[in-house]
Design a protein around this motif. Sequence first.
Motif, PDB file in Angstrom:
ATOM      1  N   LEU A 183       0.808  -1.221   0.000  1.00 50.83           N
ATOM      2  CA  LEU A 183       0.000   0.000   0.000  1.00 50.83           C
ATOM      3  C   LEU A 183       0.844   1.275   0.000  1.00 50.83           C
ATOM      4  O   LEU A 183       0.422   2.301  -0.538  1.00 50.83           O
ATOM      5  CB  LEU A 183      -0.947  -0.006   1.198  1.00 50.83           C
ATOM      6  N   LEU A 184       2.022   1.222   0.598  1.00 53.02           N
ATOM      7  CA  LEU A 184       2.878   2.409   0.649  1.00 53.02           C
ATOM      8  C   LEU A 184       3.770   2.569  -0.578  1.00 53.02           C
ATOM      9  O   LEU A 184       4.335   3.637  -0.792  1.00 53.02           O
ATOM     10  CB  LEU A 184       3.761   2.368   1.898  1.00 53.02           C
ATOM     11  N   ALA A 185       3.907   1.529  -1.363  1.00 53.17           N
ATOM     12  CA  ALA A 185       4.820   1.561  -2.502  1.00 53.17           C
ATOM     13  C   ALA A 185       4.537   2.692  -3.495  1.00 53.17           C
ATOM     14  O   ALA A 185       5.479   3.383  -3.906  1.00 53.17           O
ATOM     15  CB  ALA A 185       4.813   0.219  -3.209  1.00 53.17           C
ATOM     16  N   PRO A 186       3.308   2.920  -3.923  1.00 56.94           N
ATOM     17  CA  PRO A 186       3.081   3.993  -4.904  1.00 56.94           C
ATOM     18  C   PRO A 186       3.507   5.373  -4.385  1.00 56.94           C
ATOM     19  O   PRO A 186       3.986   6.202  -5.151  1.00 56.94           O
ATOM     20  CB  PRO A 186       1.572   3.952  -5.151  1.00 56.94           C
ATOM     21  N   SER A 187       3.352   5.611  -3.105  1.00 56.70           N
ATOM     22  CA  SER A 187       3.764   6.912  -2.576  1.00 56.70           C
ATOM     23  C   SER A 187       5.284   7.048  -2.506  1.00 56.70           C
ATOM     24  O   SER A 187       5.797   8.150  -2.366  1.00 56.70           O
ATOM     25  CB  SER A 187       3.157   7.137  -1.192  1.00 56.70           C
ATOM     26  N   LEU A 188       5.994   5.930  -2.612  1.00 51.25           N
ATOM     27  CA  LEU A 188       7.463   5.950  -2.598  1.00 51.25           C
ATOM     28  C   LEU A 188       8.048   5.724  -3.984  1.00 51.25           C
ATOM     29  O   LEU A 188       9.241   5.456  -4.121  1.00 51.25           O
ATOM     30  CB  LEU A 188       7.983   4.870  -1.638  1.00 51.25           C
ATOM     31  N   ASP A 189       7.214   5.806  -5.016  1.00 45.83           N
ATOM     32  CA  ASP A 189       7.614   5.594  -6.412  1.00 45.83           C
ATOM     33  C   ASP A 189       8.249   4.226  -6.640  1.00 45.83           C
ATOM     34  O   ASP A 189       9.268   4.085  -7.317  1.00 45.83           O
ATOM     35  CB  ASP A 189       8.575   6.700  -6.877  1.00 45.83           C
ATOM     36  N   VAL A 190       7.629   3.214  -6.062  1.00 47.35           N
ATOM     37  CA  VAL A 190       8.064   1.825  -6.240  1.00 47.35           C
ATOM     38  C   VAL A 190       6.847   1.038  -6.697  1.00 47.35           C
ATOM     39  O   VAL A 190       5.719   1.355  -6.346  1.00 47.35           O
ATOM     40  CB  VAL A 190       8.591   1.248  -4.896  1.00 47.35           C
ATOM     41  N   GLU A 191       7.087   0.020  -7.505  1.00 47.66           N
ATOM     42  CA  GLU A 191       5.966  -0.815  -7.930  1.00 47.66           C
ATOM     43  C   GLU A 191       5.371  -1.517  -6.720  1.00 47.66           C
ATOM     44  O   GLU A 191       6.096  -1.881  -5.789  1.00 47.66           O
ATOM     45  CB  GLU A 191       6.458  -1.848  -8.944  1.00 47.66           C
ATOM     46  N   PRO A 192       4.052  -1.701  -6.711  1.00 41.56           N
ATOM     47  CA  PRO A 192       3.403  -2.296  -5.538  1.00 41.56           C
ATOM     48  C   PRO A 192       3.961  -3.667  -5.144  1.00 41.56           C
ATOM     49  O   PRO A 192       4.129  -3.946  -3.966  1.00 41.56           O
ATOM     50  CB  PRO A 192       1.939  -2.398  -5.949  1.00 41.56           C
ATOM     51  N   LEU A 193       4.262  -4.515  -6.122  1.00 40.59           N
ATOM     52  CA  LEU A 193       4.778  -5.834  -5.789  1.00 40.59           C
ATOM     53  C   LEU A 193       6.146  -5.743  -5.109  1.00 40.59           C
ATOM     54  O   LEU A 193       6.418  -6.462  -4.139  1.00 40.59           O
ATOM     55  CB  LEU A 193       4.856  -6.708  -7.040  1.00 40.59           C
ATOM     56  N   MET A 194       6.990  -4.856  -5.595  1.00 37.90           N
ATOM     57  CA  MET A 194       8.297  -4.657  -4.955  1.00 37.90           C
ATOM     58  C   MET A 194       8.127  -4.060  -3.568  1.00 37.90           C
ATOM     59  O   MET A 194       8.877  -4.391  -2.643  1.00 37.90           O
ATOM     60  CB  MET A 194       9.193  -3.754  -5.813  1.00 37.90           C
ATOM     61  N   GLY A 195       7.150  -3.204  -3.400  1.00 40.96           N
ATOM     62  CA  GLY A 195       6.849  -2.672  -2.072  1.00 40.96           C
ATOM     63  C   GLY A 195       6.444  -3.781  -1.120  1.00 40.96           C
ATOM     64  O   GLY A 195       6.836  -3.783   0.050  1.00 40.96           O
ATOM     65  N   GLY A 196       5.671  -4.731  -1.618  1.00 44.06           N
ATOM     66  CA  GLY A 196       5.294  -5.881  -0.811  1.00 44.06           C
ATOM     67  C   GLY A 196       6.498  -6.716  -0.403  1.00 44.06           C
ATOM     68  O   GLY A 196       6.599  -7.171   0.732  1.00 44.06           O
ATOM     69  N   VAL A 197       7.423  -6.888  -1.325  1.00 47.57           N
ATOM     70  CA  VAL A 197       8.650  -7.634  -1.016  1.00 47.57           C
ATOM     71  C   VAL A 197       9.471  -6.883   0.024  1.00 47.57           C
ATOM     72  O   VAL A 197       9.981  -7.483   0.981  1.00 47.57           O
ATOM     73  CB  VAL A 197       9.474  -7.878  -2.303  1.00 47.57           C
ATOM     74  N   TYR A 198       9.595  -5.581  -0.141  1.00 54.68           N
ATOM     75  CA  TYR A 198      10.322  -4.782   0.854  1.00 54.68           C
ATOM     76  C   TYR A 198       9.625  -4.858   2.218  1.00 54.68           C
ATOM     77  O   TYR A 198      10.286  -4.898   3.256  1.00 54.68           O
ATOM     78  CB  TYR A 198      10.427  -3.328   0.413  1.00 54.68           C
ATOM     79  N   GLY A 199       8.313  -4.891   2.208  1.00 59.12           N
ATOM     80  CA  GLY A 199       7.563  -5.026   3.449  1.00 59.12           C
ATOM     81  C   GLY A 199       7.816  -6.367   4.129  1.00 59.12           C
ATOM     82  O   GLY A 199       7.920  -6.450   5.350  1.00 59.12           O
ATOM     83  N   LEU A 200       7.936  -7.427   3.330  1.00 60.25           N
ATOM     84  CA  LEU A 200       8.260  -8.739   3.896  1.00 60.25           C
ATOM     85  C   LEU A 200       9.641  -8.744   4.535  1.00 60.25           C
ATOM     86  O   LEU A 200       9.843  -9.324   5.611  1.00 60.25           O
ATOM     87  CB  LEU A 200       8.183  -9.817   2.818  1.00 60.25           C
ATOM     88  N   VAL A 201      10.587  -8.101   3.863  1.00 64.72           N
ATOM     89  CA  VAL A 201      11.939  -8.012   4.428  1.00 64.72           C
ATOM     90  C   VAL A 201      11.912  -7.221   5.730  1.00 64.72           C
ATOM     91  O   VAL A 201      12.520  -7.619   6.727  1.00 64.72           O
ATOM     92  CB  VAL A 201      12.912  -7.380   3.408  1.00 64.72           C
ATOM     93  N   ALA A 202      11.180  -6.128   5.739  1.00 71.25           N
ATOM     94  CA  ALA A 202      11.084  -5.320   6.957  1.00 71.25           C
ATOM     95  C   ALA A 202      10.367  -6.078   8.069  1.00 71.25           C
ATOM     96  O   ALA A 202      10.727  -5.958   9.244  1.00 71.25           O
ATOM     97  CB  ALA A 202      10.360  -4.007   6.655  1.00 71.25           C
ATOM     98  N   ALA A 203       9.395  -6.898   7.723  1.00 72.73           N
ATOM     99  CA  ALA A 203       8.664  -7.671   8.730  1.00 72.73           C
ATOM    100  C   ALA A 203       9.506  -8.797   9.300  1.00 72.73           C
ATOM    101  O   ALA A 203       9.240  -9.277  10.400  1.00 72.73           O
ATOM    102  CB  ALA A 203       7.382  -8.231   8.124  1.00 72.73           C
ATOM    103  N   SER A 204      10.528  -9.226   8.578  1.00 73.76           N
ATOM    104  CA  SER A 204      11.379 -10.303   9.086  1.00 73.76           C
ATOM    105  C   SER A 204      12.351  -9.806  10.159  1.00 73.76           C
ATOM    106  O   SER A 204      12.881 -10.616  10.927  1.00 73.76           O
ATOM    107  CB  SER A 204      12.152 -10.961   7.948  1.00 73.76           C
ATOM    108  N   LEU A 205      12.567  -8.508  10.242  1.00 74.04           N
ATOM    109  CA  LEU A 205      13.493  -7.982  11.248  1.00 74.04           C
ATOM    110  C   LEU A 205      13.023  -8.224  12.680  1.00 74.04           C
ATOM    111  O   LEU A 205      13.819  -8.708  13.505  1.00 74.04           O
ATOM    112  CB  LEU A 205      13.766  -6.502  10.995  1.00 74.04           C
ATOM    113  N   PRO A 206      11.768  -7.938  13.036  1.00 78.29           N
ATOM    114  CA  PRO A 206      11.341  -8.257  14.401  1.00 78.29           C
ATOM    115  C   PRO A 206      11.402  -9.757  14.705  1.00 78.29           C
ATOM    116  O   PRO A 206      11.739 -10.161  15.816  1.00 78.29           O
ATOM    117  CB  PRO A 206       9.907  -7.760  14.485  1.00 78.29           C
ATOM    118  N   LEU A 207      11.123 -10.569  13.709  1.00 72.95           N
ATOM    119  CA  LEU A 207      11.199 -12.017  13.888  1.00 72.95           C
ATOM    120  C   LEU A 207      12.636 -12.449  14.147  1.00 72.95           C
ATOM    121  O   LEU A 207      12.903 -13.273  15.022  1.00 72.95           O
ATOM    122  CB  LEU A 207      10.626 -12.721  12.666  1.00 72.95           C
ATOM    123  N   SER A 208      13.567 -11.870  13.421  1.00 73.79           N
ATOM    124  CA  SER A 208      14.987 -12.171  13.635  1.00 73.79           C
ATOM    125  C   SER A 208      15.433 -11.729  15.019  1.00 73.79           C
ATOM    126  O   SER A 208      16.205 -12.433  15.686  1.00 73.79           O
ATOM    127  CB  SER A 208      15.838 -11.484  12.571  1.00 73.79           C
TER     128      SER A 208
END
Length: 65
Positions: A31-56
């Motif tokens: 959902l935040l990807a378009p506001s950051l000039d990134v394709e939505p799917l890549m934004g989702g991937v970046y979100g997954l990477v960011a979500a893995s940090l608390p798990l780590s």
Amino acid sequence: MFRWLQSKPFQQQIVILALVLDPLGFTTGYLLAPSLDVEPLMGGVYGLVAASLPLSMWVLRYASQ
């Protein structure tokens, strides 16, 4: 909720955290990807990477005990 999560075995803690954090991270990134000039799917991937940090961090906290 923190105590409830700690009362579970470690394997269940990881699964519960992944089930909560991964969809949350993907959706937020998507959902935040378009506001950051990134394709939505890549934004989702970046979100997954960011979500893995608390798990780590949770795993590192468990390993240090």
